[in-house]
Design a protein around this motif. Sequence first.
Motif, PDB file in Angstrom:
ATOM      1  N   UNK A 199       5.207   0.538   9.422  1.00 42.22           N
ATOM      2  CA  UNK A 199       5.578   0.126   8.187  1.00 42.22           C
ATOM      3  C   UNK A 199       5.152  -2.010   8.459  1.00 42.22           C
ATOM      4  N   UNK A 200       4.884  -2.119   6.933  1.00 43.54           N
ATOM      5  CA  UNK A 200       4.488  -3.332   6.805  1.00 43.54           C
ATOM      6  C   UNK A 200       5.105  -4.301   5.609  1.00 43.54           C
ATOM      7  N   UNK A 201       5.750  -5.096   5.596  1.00 36.99           N
ATOM      8  CA  UNK A 201       6.426  -5.712   4.430  1.00 36.99           C
ATOM      9  C   UNK A 201       6.499  -7.090   4.086  1.00 36.99           C
ATOM     10  N   UNK A 202       5.409  -7.498   2.645  1.00 37.52           N
ATOM     11  CA  UNK A 202       5.238  -8.778   3.084  1.00 37.52           C
ATOM     12  C   UNK A 202       5.670  -9.615   1.343  1.00 37.52           C
ATOM     13  N   UNK A 203       6.203 -10.459   1.819  1.00 35.30           N
ATOM     14  CA  UNK A 203       6.175 -11.432  -0.085  1.00 35.30           C
ATOM     15  C   UNK A 203       4.657 -11.831  -0.197  1.00 35.30           C
ATOM     16  N   UNK A 204       4.482 -12.143  -1.250  1.00 39.65           N
ATOM     17  CA  UNK A 204       3.965 -12.362  -2.024  1.00 39.65           C
ATOM     18  C   UNK A 204       3.487 -13.731  -2.937  1.00 39.65           C
ATOM     19  N   UNK A 205       2.312 -14.461  -2.596  1.00 41.59           N
ATOM     20  CA  UNK A 205       2.277 -15.048  -4.536  1.00 41.59           C
ATOM     21  C   UNK A 205       1.806 -14.406  -5.488  1.00 41.59           C
ATOM     22  N   UNK A 206       2.608 -14.646  -6.420  1.00 38.74           N
ATOM     23  CA  UNK A 206       1.530 -14.154  -7.772  1.00 38.74           C
ATOM     24  C   UNK A 206       1.033 -14.406  -8.527  1.00 38.74           C
ATOM     25  N   UNK A 207      -0.575 -14.823  -6.757  1.00 35.22           N
ATOM     26  CA  UNK A 207      -1.746 -15.836  -7.844  1.00 35.22           C
ATOM     27  C   UNK A 207      -2.736 -14.616  -6.971  1.00 35.22           C
ATOM     28  N   UNK A 208      -3.773 -15.355  -7.638  1.00 34.31           N
ATOM     29  CA  UNK A 208      -5.484 -14.320  -6.678  1.00 34.31           C
ATOM     30  C   UNK A 208      -5.542 -14.560  -5.598  1.00 34.31           C
ATOM     31  N   UNK A 209      -4.503 -15.399  -4.834  1.00 33.37           N
ATOM     32  CA  UNK A 209      -4.885 -16.767  -3.769  1.00 33.37           C
ATOM     33  C   UNK A 209      -4.219 -14.970  -2.898  1.00 33.37           C
ATOM     34  N   UNK A 210      -3.118 -15.292  -3.846  1.00 33.60           N
ATOM     35  CA  UNK A 210      -1.649 -13.543  -3.349  1.00 33.60           C
ATOM     36  C   UNK A 210      -1.902 -12.838  -3.159  1.00 33.60           C
ATOM     37  N   UNK A 211      -3.315 -12.041  -3.997  1.00 32.08           N
ATOM     38  CA  UNK A 211      -3.943 -10.424  -4.230  1.00 32.08           C
ATOM     39  C   UNK A 211      -4.861 -10.541  -3.373  1.00 32.08           C
ATOM     40  N   UNK A 212      -5.661 -11.763  -2.993  1.00 28.38           N
ATOM     41  CA  UNK A 212      -6.644 -11.130  -2.014  1.00 28.38           C
ATOM     42  C   UNK A 212      -6.267 -11.197  -0.349  1.00 28.38           C
TER      43      UNK A 212
END
Length: 150
Positions: A14-27
């Motif tokens: 399993x893997x979990x990561x919180x990412x920014x809600x930006x195009x960079x985060x989606x990439x």
Amino acid sequence: MNHAFPHVNAPARSFTQLLSATRRGARLARLLTLKELRSWGAPEGLAERAELVVAELAANAVLHGSLPGRGFRLTLAFDPSDRRLRVDVTDSRGDRCPQTAPAGAGTGALPAGGRGLWLVAALADHWETIPHPPSGKTVRAVLSMPAAEE
């Protein structure tokens, strides 16, 4: 007395990561998915399908599921013994749930928006939306590994 040990399957990953809600985060969500699945030894075909599913779900989280100051979470769960990958993308907009296509809608009747979820439906065994209290939602897609990909 000799006893045969039961066959021990490969452990679930399993893997979990919180990412920014930006195009960079989606990439980054897409790139992290490929990196993790390859490090786990997942078949290339499964990794490629997962990459497309994550790209769509992460883009939707950024475009339709974000609130100022809040990111989205990517969770991958891979169980080689079960031959399944679960992809969860959790965002902060539980009031905006993706809709499935209306029954009887042909491919020529694609709406102006929501076509990406048709791609998710085509690549995944199934997908669903799960409430994530207090105000968010998780869009989950499950991908199976065909026998030819083992």
